[in-house]
Design a protein around this motif. Structure first.
Motif, PDB file in Angstrom:
ATOM      1  N   PHE A 127      57.249  51.049  13.608  1.00 47.49           N
ATOM      2  CA  PHE A 127      55.852  50.631  14.001  1.00 47.49           C
ATOM      3  C   PHE A 127      55.871  50.565  15.719  1.00 47.49           C
ATOM      4  CE2 PHE A 127      56.581  48.533  10.079  1.00 47.49           C
ATOM      5  CZ  PHE A 127      55.452  48.579   9.469  1.00 47.49           C
ATOM      6  N   GLU A 141      43.948  50.560   5.662  1.00 44.99           N
ATOM      7  CA  GLU A 141      44.235  51.158   6.888  1.00 44.99           C
ATOM      8  C   GLU A 141      45.539  50.445   7.358  1.00 44.99           C
ATOM      9  OE1 GLU A 141      39.611  52.007   8.403  1.00 44.99           O
ATOM     10  OE2 GLU A 141      40.742  50.140   9.082  1.00 44.99           O
ATOM     11  N   SER A 142      46.238  49.569   6.721  1.00 42.32           N
ATOM     12  CA  SER A 142      47.518  48.919   7.125  1.00 42.32           C
ATOM     13  C   SER A 142      48.500  49.666   6.405  1.00 42.32           C
ATOM     14  CB  SER A 142      47.249  47.627   6.509  1.00 42.32           C
ATOM     15  OG  SER A 142      47.457  47.385   4.993  1.00 42.32           O
ATOM     16  N   PHE A 143      49.740  49.024   6.381  1.00 38.82           N
ATOM     17  CA  PHE A 143      51.027  49.881   5.838  1.00 38.82           C
ATOM     18  C   PHE A 143      51.209  49.367   4.564  1.00 38.82           C
ATOM     19  CE2 PHE A 143      52.200  46.050   8.312  1.00 38.82           C
ATOM     20  CZ  PHE A 143      53.137  45.315   7.464  1.00 38.82           C
ATOM     21  N   THR A 165      51.927  54.402  14.870  1.00 43.74           N
ATOM     22  CA  THR A 165      52.522  53.589  13.780  1.00 43.74           C
ATOM     23  C   THR A 165      52.231  52.130  14.019  1.00 43.74           C
ATOM     24  OG1 THR A 165      54.488  53.659  14.754  1.00 43.74           O
ATOM     25  CG2 THR A 165      54.119  55.415  13.229  1.00 43.74           C
ATOM     26  N   PRO A 183      48.531  50.529  11.990  1.00 43.73           N
ATOM     27  CA  PRO A 183      48.619  49.899  10.735  1.00 43.73           C
ATOM     28  C   PRO A 183      49.039  48.472  10.697  1.00 43.73           C
ATOM     29  CG  PRO A 183      49.564  51.930  10.539  1.00 43.73           C
ATOM     30  CD  PRO A 183      49.400  51.797  11.943  1.00 43.73           C
ATOM     31  N   PHE A 184      49.974  48.123  11.775  1.00 39.92           N
ATOM     32  CA  PHE A 184      50.366  46.700  11.995  1.00 39.92           C
ATOM     33  C   PHE A 184      49.042  45.922  12.560  1.00 39.92           C
ATOM     34  CE2 PHE A 184      51.792  43.792  15.335  1.00 39.92           C
ATOM     35  CZ  PHE A 184      51.940  42.664  14.859  1.00 39.92           C
ATOM     36  N   ARG A 205      54.524  41.513   6.510  1.00 40.79           N
ATOM     37  CA  ARG A 205      55.187  42.483   5.888  1.00 40.79           C
ATOM     38  C   ARG A 205      54.386  42.814   4.479  1.00 40.79           C
ATOM     39  NH1 ARG A 205      58.536  40.390   1.589  1.00 40.79           N
ATOM     40  NH2 ARG A 205      58.587  37.994   1.660  1.00 40.79           N
ATOM     41  N   ASN A 206      54.878  43.872   3.732  1.00 37.93           N
ATOM     42  CA  ASN A 206      54.181  44.481   2.904  1.00 37.93           C
ATOM     43  C   ASN A 206      53.837  43.593   1.707  1.00 37.93           C
ATOM     44  OD1 ASN A 206      53.240  46.862   1.201  1.00 37.93           O
ATOM     45  ND2 ASN A 206      55.404  47.298   0.625  1.00 37.93           N
ATOM     46  N   ASP A 255      51.860  49.466   0.774  1.00 33.02           N
ATOM     47  CA  ASP A 255      52.597  50.525   0.054  1.00 33.02           C
ATOM     48  C   ASP A 255      53.312  49.932  -1.027  1.00 33.02           C
ATOM     49  OD1 ASP A 255      53.368  52.802  -0.877  1.00 33.02           O
ATOM     50  OD2 ASP A 255      54.209  53.404   0.790  1.00 33.02           O
ATOM     51  N   LEU A 269      59.152  45.935   3.976  1.00 28.09           N
ATOM     52  CA  LEU A 269      58.570  46.557   5.104  1.00 28.09           C
ATOM     53  C   LEU A 269      57.921  45.790   6.067  1.00 28.09           C
ATOM     54  CD1 LEU A 269      58.224  49.430   6.514  1.00 28.09           C
ATOM     55  CD2 LEU A 269      56.241  49.516   4.848  1.00 28.09           C
TER      56      LEU A 269
END
Length: 457
Positions: A221, A254-256, A226, A229-230, A348-349, A258, A265
Protein backbone atom coordinates in the motif's frame (compact mmCIF):
# COMPACT_ATOMS: atom_id res chain seq x y z
CA UNK A 1 10.34 1.41 10.41
CA UNK A 2 14.09 1.58 10.62
CA UNK A 3 15.64 3.83 13.22
CA UNK A 4 17.33 5.90 10.54
CA UNK A 5 13.90 6.90 9.27
CA UNK A 6 12.54 7.69 12.72
CA UNK A 7 15.18 9.76 14.41
CA UNK A 8 15.28 12.85 12.17
CA UNK A 9 11.55 13.55 12.47
CA UNK A 10 11.17 13.33 16.22
CA UNK A 11 12.02 17.02 16.81
CA UNK A 12 9.36 17.93 14.26
CA UNK A 13 6.79 15.81 16.04
CA UNK A 14 7.67 17.11 19.48
CA UNK A 15 7.74 20.71 18.35
CA UNK A 16 4.17 20.79 17.16
CA UNK A 17 2.77 20.97 20.72
CA UNK A 18 0.83 18.52 22.82
CA UNK A 19 -2.65 20.00 23.02
CA UNK A 20 -4.66 19.97 19.82
CA UNK A 21 -7.09 22.78 20.53
CA UNK A 22 -5.50 25.00 23.13
CA UNK A 23 -1.83 24.15 22.63
CA UNK A 24 -0.97 25.00 26.24
CA UNK A 25 2.38 23.23 26.46
CA UNK A 26 5.63 24.04 24.72
CA UNK A 27 7.31 20.73 23.98
CA UNK A 28 9.90 22.07 21.57
CA UNK A 29 13.17 20.16 21.93
CA UNK A 30 16.00 21.85 20.01
CA UNK A 31 18.11 19.49 17.96
CA UNK A 32 20.52 21.29 15.72
CA UNK A 33 21.56 18.10 13.94
CA UNK A 34 18.05 17.42 12.66
CA UNK A 35 15.26 19.21 10.87
CA UNK A 36 13.14 21.59 12.98
CA UNK A 37 9.59 22.80 12.86
CA UNK A 38 10.92 26.24 11.94
CA UNK A 39 12.66 24.74 8.91
CA UNK A 40 9.39 23.18 7.80
CA UNK A 41 7.43 26.40 8.31
CA UNK A 42 9.88 28.93 6.87
CA UNK A 43 12.27 27.16 4.51
CA UNK A 44 10.81 23.76 3.63
CA UNK A 45 12.79 21.42 1.42
CA UNK A 46 11.86 18.05 -0.07
CA UNK A 47 13.90 16.47 2.73
CA UNK A 48 12.09 18.22 5.58
CA UNK A 49 8.75 17.48 3.92
CA UNK A 50 9.63 13.78 3.71
CA UNK A 51 10.78 13.77 7.33
CA UNK A 52 7.56 15.40 8.50
CA UNK A 53 5.47 12.89 6.54
CA UNK A 54 7.31 10.07 8.28
CA UNK A 55 6.71 11.93 11.53
CA UNK A 56 2.97 11.62 10.95
CA UNK A 57 3.34 7.84 10.82
CA UNK A 58 5.13 7.97 14.17
CA UNK A 59 2.39 10.17 15.60
CA UNK A 60 -0.41 7.93 14.35
CA UNK A 61 0.97 4.90 16.18
CA UNK A 62 2.12 6.74 19.35
CA UNK A 63 -0.77 5.68 21.56
CA UNK A 64 -1.71 2.40 19.94
CA UNK A 65 0.67 -0.16 21.47
CA UNK A 66 1.14 1.29 24.97
CA UNK A 67 -0.27 -0.52 27.98
CA UNK A 68 -2.34 2.59 28.69
CA UNK A 69 -2.93 3.31 25.01
CA UNK A 70 -5.86 3.10 22.61
CA UNK A 71 -6.09 -0.68 22.15
CA UNK A 72 -5.58 -1.42 25.84
CA UNK A 73 -7.91 1.18 27.37
CA UNK A 74 -10.73 0.59 24.87
CA UNK A 75 -10.23 -3.13 25.42
CA UNK A 76 -10.82 -2.65 29.16
CA UNK A 77 -13.98 -0.60 28.59
CA UNK A 78 -15.24 -3.19 26.08
CA UNK A 79 -14.51 -6.09 28.45
CA UNK A 80 -11.98 -7.62 26.11
CA UNK A 81 -9.12 -7.18 28.55
CA UNK A 82 -8.02 -6.35 32.06
CA UNK A 83 -4.88 -4.59 33.19
CA UNK A 84 -3.88 -5.82 36.64
CA UNK A 85 -0.59 -3.89 36.80
CA UNK A 86 0.27 -3.92 40.52
CA UNK A 87 2.02 -0.57 40.12
CA UNK A 88 -1.16 1.27 39.06
CA UNK A 89 -4.56 0.27 40.44
CA UNK A 90 -6.27 2.94 38.29
CA UNK A 91 -6.62 0.39 35.50
CA UNK A 92 -9.32 -1.04 37.76
CA UNK A 93 -10.44 1.79 40.06
CA UNK A 94 -10.83 4.30 37.23
CA UNK A 95 -11.36 2.26 34.06
CA UNK A 96 -13.72 -0.34 35.56
CA UNK A 97 -15.32 1.53 38.47
CA UNK A 98 -15.02 5.14 37.35
CA UNK A 99 -15.49 7.94 36.84
CA UNK A 100 -12.79 8.63 34.26
CA UNK A 101 -10.49 11.41 35.46
CA UNK A 102 -9.96 14.20 32.88
CA UNK A 103 -6.97 15.43 34.84
CA UNK A 104 -4.99 12.27 34.17
CA UNK A 105 -3.20 12.14 30.80
CA UNK A 106 -2.71 8.41 31.38
CA UNK A 107 -6.40 7.53 31.73
CA UNK A 108 -9.51 9.70 31.36
CA UNK A 109 -7.66 12.61 29.76
CA UNK A 110 -5.73 10.28 27.47
CA UNK A 111 -6.12 9.58 23.73
CA UNK A 112 -6.60 13.21 22.73
CA UNK A 113 -3.61 15.55 22.77
CA UNK A 114 -1.18 13.34 20.88
CA UNK A 115 -3.63 12.70 18.05
CA UNK A 116 -4.08 16.47 17.72
CA UNK A 117 -0.32 16.88 17.72
CA UNK A 118 -0.26 14.65 14.65
CA UNK A 119 -3.13 16.59 13.03
CA UNK A 120 -1.31 19.88 13.67
CA UNK A 121 1.87 18.49 12.16
CA UNK A 122 -0.18 17.58 9.10
CA UNK A 123 -1.51 21.13 8.85
CA UNK A 124 2.02 22.51 9.03
CA UNK A 125 3.12 20.06 6.37
CA UNK A 126 0.25 21.01 4.05
CA UNK A 127 1.22 24.66 4.41
CA UNK A 128 4.84 23.86 3.66
CA UNK A 129 3.89 22.24 0.35
CA UNK A 130 2.82 25.64 -0.96
CA UNK A 131 6.34 27.01 -0.37
CA UNK A 132 8.69 24.11 -0.95
CA UNK A 133 11.01 24.36 -3.95
CA UNK A 134 12.42 21.48 -5.91
CA UNK A 135 9.42 19.16 -5.51
CA UNK A 136 7.30 18.11 -8.46
CA UNK A 137 3.61 18.92 -8.37
CA UNK A 138 2.75 15.23 -8.60
CA UNK A 139 4.86 14.55 -5.51
CA UNK A 140 3.12 17.37 -3.64
CA UNK A 141 -0.22 15.81 -4.53
CA UNK A 142 1.00 12.46 -3.18
CA UNK A 143 1.98 14.09 0.12
CA UNK A 144 -1.34 15.91 0.37
CA UNK A 145 -3.23 12.67 -0.17
CA UNK A 146 -1.18 10.91 2.47
CA UNK A 147 -1.48 13.73 5.02
CA UNK A 148 -5.24 14.11 4.75
CA UNK A 149 -5.76 10.36 4.99
CA UNK A 150 -3.68 10.16 8.15
CA UNK A 151 -5.42 13.22 9.61
CA UNK A 152 -8.75 11.51 8.98
CA UNK A 153 -7.46 8.49 10.87
CA UNK A 154 -6.39 10.71 13.79
CA UNK A 155 -9.75 12.46 13.93
CA UNK A 156 -11.46 9.07 13.89
CA UNK A 157 -9.44 7.95 16.92
CA UNK A 158 -10.47 11.12 18.76
CA UNK A 159 -14.19 10.89 18.01
CA UNK A 160 -14.19 7.15 18.76
CA UNK A 161 -13.16 8.04 22.30
CA UNK A 162 -15.25 11.23 22.81
CA UNK A 163 -18.36 10.13 20.88
CA UNK A 164 -21.35 12.38 21.65
CA UNK A 165 -19.15 15.08 23.20
CA UNK A 166 -17.85 16.00 19.76
CA UNK A 167 -14.33 17.33 19.20
CA UNK A 168 -12.43 20.34 17.82
CA UNK A 169 -12.00 20.43 14.05
CA UNK A 170 -10.48 23.81 13.11
CA UNK A 171 -7.08 23.14 14.60
CA UNK A 172 -4.63 25.82 13.47
CA UNK A 173 -0.86 25.72 13.59
CA UNK A 174 -0.39 28.42 16.28
CA UNK A 175 -0.09 26.61 19.63
CA UNK A 176 -0.67 29.90 21.50
CA UNK A 177 -3.86 30.78 19.63
CA UNK A 178 -7.40 30.52 20.99
CA UNK A 179 -8.91 27.06 21.31
CA UNK A 180 -10.85 25.73 18.37
CA UNK A 181 -14.59 25.38 18.97
CA UNK A 182 -15.92 21.93 19.78
CA UNK A 183 -17.85 20.59 16.81
CA UNK A 184 -20.69 18.09 17.01
CA UNK A 185 -20.11 14.39 16.48
CA UNK A 186 -21.92 14.57 13.13
CA UNK A 187 -19.72 17.46 12.01
CA UNK A 188 -16.56 15.60 13.02
CA UNK A 189 -17.59 12.56 11.00
CA UNK A 190 -18.48 14.80 8.05
CA UNK A 191 -15.03 16.38 8.30
CA UNK A 192 -13.39 12.95 8.30
CA UNK A 193 -15.28 12.04 5.14
CA UNK A 194 -14.28 15.35 3.56
CA UNK A 195 -10.61 14.73 4.35
CA UNK A 196 -10.74 11.22 2.91
CA UNK A 197 -12.47 12.37 -0.26
CA UNK A 198 -10.06 15.29 -0.73
CA UNK A 199 -7.19 12.86 -0.18
CA UNK A 200 -8.60 10.63 -2.88
CA UNK A 201 -8.51 13.50 -5.38
CA UNK A 202 -4.90 14.28 -4.46
CA UNK A 203 -3.82 10.64 -4.72
CA UNK A 204 -5.40 10.30 -8.14
CA UNK A 205 -3.35 13.31 -9.30
CA UNK A 206 -0.11 12.00 -7.80
CA UNK A 207 2.83 10.38 -9.50
CA UNK A 208 3.74 6.70 -9.34
CA UNK A 209 5.64 6.94 -6.01
CA UNK A 210 5.52 8.76 -2.69
CA UNK A 211 8.55 11.04 -2.14
CA UNK A 212 9.20 9.31 1.20
CA UNK A 213 9.14 5.75 2.53
CA UNK A 214 6.02 4.54 4.32
CA UNK A 215 7.74 1.60 6.01
CA UNK A 216 6.87 -2.09 6.23
CA UNK A 217 3.46 -1.50 7.83
CA UNK A 218 2.31 -0.29 4.42
CA UNK A 219 3.78 -3.11 2.35
CA UNK A 220 1.58 -3.39 -0.73
CA UNK A 221 0.00 0.00 0.00
CA UNK A 222 3.07 2.18 -0.41
CA UNK A 223 2.40 3.98 -3.69
CA UNK A 224 -0.33 6.58 -4.29
CA UNK A 225 -2.20 4.07 -6.44
CA UNK A 226 -2.07 1.27 -3.84
CA UNK A 227 -2.52 3.64 -0.88
CA UNK A 228 -5.88 4.74 -2.28
CA UNK A 229 -7.64 1.43 -1.42
CA UNK A 230 -6.47 1.94 2.18
CA UNK A 231 -8.05 5.40 2.09
CA UNK A 232 -11.30 3.87 0.82
CA UNK A 233 -11.15 1.18 3.51
CA UNK A 234 -11.06 3.85 6.21
CA UNK A 235 -13.91 5.62 4.43
CA UNK A 236 -15.94 2.39 4.50
CA UNK A 237 -15.48 2.08 8.27
CA UNK A 238 -16.63 5.67 8.74
CA UNK A 239 -19.58 5.16 6.38
CA UNK A 240 -20.75 2.21 8.47
CA UNK A 241 -20.30 4.15 11.72
CA UNK A 242 -22.45 6.92 10.23
CA UNK A 243 -25.11 4.48 9.04
CA UNK A 244 -24.47 5.41 5.40
CA UNK A 245 -24.67 1.81 4.22
CA UNK A 246 -25.03 2.36 0.48
CA UNK A 247 -22.00 4.66 0.56
CA UNK A 248 -20.16 2.00 2.57
CA UNK A 249 -20.71 -0.58 -0.15
CA UNK A 250 -19.32 1.85 -2.72
CA UNK A 251 -16.26 2.53 -0.55
CA UNK A 252 -15.74 -1.18 0.07
CA UNK A 253 -15.87 -1.82 -3.67
CA UNK A 254 -12.98 0.61 -4.07
CA UNK A 255 -11.03 -0.74 -1.09
CA UNK A 256 -8.75 -3.78 -0.89
CA UNK A 257 -11.55 -6.14 0.21
CA UNK A 258 -10.84 -9.48 -1.41
CA UNK A 259 -12.22 -12.87 -0.37
CA UNK A 260 -9.44 -14.52 -2.37
CA UNK A 261 -6.73 -12.71 -0.37
CA UNK A 262 -5.48 -13.51 3.14
CA UNK A 263 -7.68 -12.16 5.91
CA UNK A 264 -4.55 -10.57 7.37
CA UNK A 265 -4.00 -8.39 4.28
CA UNK A 266 -3.98 -4.80 5.43
CA UNK A 267 -2.13 -1.81 6.85
CA UNK A 268 -0.39 -1.98 10.21
CA UNK A 269 1.44 0.00 12.86
CA UNK A 270 4.90 -1.53 13.12
CA UNK A 271 7.36 -1.77 16.01
CA UNK A 272 10.96 -2.78 16.57
CA UNK A 273 13.65 -3.11 19.21
CA UNK A 274 16.03 -0.82 17.33
CA UNK A 275 17.51 2.11 19.21
CA UNK A 276 15.20 5.12 19.02
CA UNK A 277 12.16 3.07 18.01
CA UNK A 278 9.33 1.76 20.21
CA UNK A 279 8.05 -1.71 21.00
CA UNK A 280 4.58 -3.17 21.12
CA UNK A 281 3.88 -3.18 24.86
CA UNK A 282 0.64 -5.11 24.41
CA UNK A 283 2.90 -8.17 24.29
CA UNK A 284 2.81 -9.43 27.88
CA UNK A 285 3.68 -13.14 27.81
CA UNK A 286 3.73 -13.52 31.60
CA UNK A 287 0.41 -11.80 32.17
CA UNK A 288 1.98 -9.42 34.68
CA UNK A 289 -0.37 -6.63 33.59
CA UNK A 290 -2.50 -7.39 30.53
CA UNK A 291 -4.88 -10.32 30.72
CA UNK A 292 -7.88 -11.36 28.64
CA UNK A 293 -11.45 -11.25 29.88
CA UNK A 294 -12.66 -14.77 30.73
CA UNK A 295 -15.88 -14.27 28.74
CA UNK A 296 -13.81 -14.58 25.57
CA UNK A 297 -13.67 -18.30 26.30
CA UNK A 298 -17.07 -18.80 27.90
CA UNK A 299 -18.98 -16.92 25.17
CA UNK A 300 -17.26 -18.64 22.25
CA UNK A 301 -19.25 -20.82 19.90
CA UNK A 302 -18.22 -24.41 19.16
CA UNK A 303 -17.06 -26.07 15.99
CA UNK A 304 -18.59 -29.23 14.61
CA UNK A 305 -16.13 -31.38 16.60
CA UNK A 306 -17.02 -29.65 19.86
CA UNK A 307 -13.86 -27.55 20.07
CA UNK A 308 -14.03 -23.80 20.51
CA UNK A 309 -14.07 -21.18 17.78
CA UNK A 310 -10.62 -21.33 16.18
CA UNK A 311 -10.07 -17.64 16.83
CA UNK A 312 -10.01 -18.36 20.56
CA UNK A 313 -7.14 -20.81 20.13
CA UNK A 314 -5.21 -18.32 18.02
CA UNK A 315 -5.70 -15.30 20.24
CA UNK A 316 -5.78 -16.44 23.88
CA UNK A 317 -4.38 -19.20 26.08
CA UNK A 318 -5.02 -20.48 29.60
CA UNK A 319 -2.81 -19.52 32.53
CA UNK A 320 -1.56 -22.24 34.84
CA UNK A 321 -3.54 -20.64 37.66
CA UNK A 322 -6.20 -17.92 37.87
CA UNK A 323 -5.15 -14.37 38.61
CA UNK A 324 -7.39 -12.46 41.05
CA UNK A 325 -7.23 -8.81 42.09
CA UNK A 326 -9.85 -6.40 43.47
CA UNK A 327 -12.70 -8.80 42.83
CA UNK A 328 -11.86 -9.72 39.24
CA UNK A 329 -10.56 -13.14 38.27
CA UNK A 330 -9.26 -14.47 34.98
CA UNK A 331 -7.11 -17.35 33.85
CA UNK A 332 -6.87 -16.22 30.22
CA UNK A 333 -3.80 -14.70 28.57
CA UNK A 334 -3.63 -12.90 25.23
CA UNK A 335 -1.53 -14.42 22.45
CA UNK A 336 -2.76 -11.96 19.79
CA UNK A 337 0.66 -10.32 19.73
CA UNK A 338 3.39 -12.93 19.67
CA UNK A 339 6.32 -10.62 20.33
CA UNK A 340 7.22 -7.07 21.31
CA UNK A 341 7.67 -6.27 17.61
CA UNK A 342 4.32 -7.69 16.46
CA UNK A 343 2.39 -5.21 14.28
CA UNK A 344 -1.02 -3.82 15.28
CA UNK A 345 -3.62 -3.59 12.50
CA UNK A 346 -4.95 -0.24 11.38
CA UNK A 347 -7.45 -1.99 9.11
CA UNK A 348 -7.37 -5.34 7.34
CA UNK A 349 -9.29 -7.53 4.95
CA UNK A 350 -11.20 -9.49 7.60
CA UNK A 351 -12.74 -6.29 8.97
CA UNK A 352 -13.70 -5.14 5.48
CA UNK A 353 -15.61 -8.33 4.77
CA UNK A 354 -17.50 -7.92 8.04
CA UNK A 355 -18.16 -4.25 7.30
CA UNK A 356 -19.76 -5.34 4.03
CA UNK A 357 -21.96 -7.75 5.94
CA UNK A 358 -22.87 -4.99 8.38
CA UNK A 359 -23.77 -2.60 5.56
CA UNK A 360 -25.94 -5.23 3.91
CA UNK A 361 -27.74 -5.91 7.19
CA UNK A 362 -28.38 -2.19 7.43
CA UNK A 363 -29.83 -2.25 3.92
CA UNK A 364 -31.96 -5.32 4.62
CA UNK A 365 -30.03 -7.62 2.26
CA UNK A 366 -29.68 -10.61 4.57
CA UNK A 367 -28.61 -13.11 1.86
CA UNK A 368 -25.59 -10.96 0.98
CA UNK A 369 -24.77 -10.46 4.66
CA UNK A 370 -25.10 -14.18 5.29
CA UNK A 371 -22.58 -14.96 2.56
CA UNK A 372 -19.92 -12.74 4.13
CA UNK A 373 -20.67 -13.80 7.70
CA UNK A 374 -20.41 -17.45 6.76
CA UNK A 375 -17.19 -16.79 4.90
CA UNK A 376 -15.64 -15.46 8.11
CA UNK A 377 -17.24 -18.13 10.29
CA UNK A 378 -15.82 -20.92 8.18
CA UNK A 379 -12.44 -19.49 7.22
CA UNK A 380 -11.51 -17.63 10.41
CA UNK A 381 -13.52 -19.36 13.11
CA UNK A 382 -13.72 -22.90 11.73
CA UNK A 383 -17.43 -22.74 12.56
CA UNK A 384 -20.28 -24.23 10.53
CA UNK A 385 -22.28 -21.87 8.31
CA UNK A 386 -25.58 -20.54 9.59
CA UNK A 387 -28.84 -19.26 8.13
CA UNK A 388 -29.86 -15.72 9.04
CA UNK A 389 -33.59 -15.59 9.62
CA UNK A 390 -34.15 -11.94 10.56
CA UNK A 391 -32.34 -8.65 11.02
CA UNK A 392 -31.98 -8.97 14.80
CA UNK A 393 -30.41 -12.41 14.57
CA UNK A 394 -28.16 -11.19 11.76
CA UNK A 395 -26.91 -8.28 13.86
CA UNK A 396 -26.29 -10.57 16.85
CA UNK A 397 -24.21 -12.84 14.67
CA UNK A 398 -22.35 -9.97 13.02
CA UNK A 399 -21.33 -8.53 16.39
CA UNK A 400 -20.16 -11.97 17.51
CA UNK A 401 -17.98 -12.32 14.40
CA UNK A 402 -16.54 -8.82 14.79
CA UNK A 403 -15.81 -9.46 18.46
CA UNK A 404 -13.72 -12.54 17.77
CA UNK A 405 -12.21 -11.55 14.43
CA UNK A 406 -11.06 -8.11 15.66
CA UNK A 407 -10.29 -9.09 19.24
CA UNK A 408 -7.93 -6.66 21.03
CA UNK A 409 -7.04 -4.84 17.81
CA UNK A 410 -8.68 -1.46 18.27
CA UNK A 411 -11.56 -1.28 20.74
CA UNK A 412 -14.04 -2.59 18.18
CA UNK A 413 -16.26 -4.36 20.70
CA UNK A 414 -16.72 -1.24 22.85
CA UNK A 415 -17.36 0.98 19.84
CA UNK A 416 -19.85 -1.47 18.32
CA UNK A 417 -21.68 -2.03 21.63
CA UNK A 418 -22.07 1.72 22.01
CA UNK A 419 -23.23 2.23 18.41
CA UNK A 420 -25.97 -0.37 18.82
CA UNK A 421 -27.04 0.59 22.35
CA UNK A 422 -25.60 -2.57 23.89
CA UNK A 423 -23.16 -1.25 26.47
CA UNK A 424 -25.50 -2.59 29.16
CA UNK A 425 -24.88 -6.13 27.91
CA UNK A 426 -21.15 -6.01 28.68
CA UNK A 427 -20.32 -8.11 31.75
CA UNK A 428 -19.54 -6.60 35.17
CA UNK A 429 -17.25 -8.65 37.40
CA UNK A 430 -18.23 -6.64 40.51
CA UNK A 431 -21.45 -4.76 41.22
CA UNK A 432 -19.53 -1.49 41.66
CA UNK A 433 -18.17 -1.71 38.12
CA UNK A 434 -19.61 0.45 35.36
CA UNK A 435 -19.26 0.65 31.59
CA UNK A 436 -18.12 4.11 30.48
CA UNK A 437 -19.64 5.33 27.21
CA UNK A 438 -16.86 7.83 26.36
CA UNK A 439 -13.77 9.57 27.63
CA UNK A 440 -13.97 13.14 28.99
CA UNK A 441 -12.05 16.04 27.50
CA UNK A 442 -8.62 16.56 29.08
CA UNK A 443 -8.67 19.06 31.93
CA UNK A 444 -6.35 21.43 30.05
CA UNK A 445 -8.86 21.64 27.21
CA UNK A 446 -11.63 22.55 29.64
CA UNK A 447 -9.57 25.17 31.48
CA UNK A 448 -8.67 26.86 28.19
CA UNK A 449 -12.32 27.46 27.29
CA UNK A 450 -14.72 30.07 28.57
CA UNK A 451 -17.42 29.14 29.09
CA UNK A 452 -16.47 25.61 29.97
CA UNK A 453 -18.17 23.02 27.73
CA UNK A 454 -21.40 21.85 29.37
CA UNK A 455 -20.42 18.20 29.06
CA UNK A 456 -17.16 16.31 29.15
CA UNK A 457 -15.41 18.54 31.69
Amino acid sequence: MRTSRLRPVLPLLLAVGAVGAAGCSDLTVPDYNNASLEDLETRPTPTTVAQAATGMLIGARTQMGAQNGYVSLLGILGRESYNVDPADPRFITEMLIGPLDPGSPAFGGNLFALFYRDIRLGNTLLGALDRVAGMADADKEAVRGFVKTMQAHDFLMVINTRDDLGAPIDVGTDPTGPPAPIASTADVFAHIVQLLDEARTHLEAAGPQFPFALGPGFDGFDTPDTFLPFNRALKARVDVYMGNYAAALTSLGESFLDTDAPLTLGVYHVYSTASGDVQNDLYDPSGRAILAHPSIVTDAQHRADGSLDARVGRKVARLDAPHSVQGITTDVLFTVYGSNTAPIPIIRNEELILLRAEANIGLGDLPAAQTDINFIRVNSGGLPPITLTDADAALDELLYEKRYSLLFEGGHRWIDARRYGRLGTLPLAVSTHTVQSRFPFPEAECLARSPTPPEGC
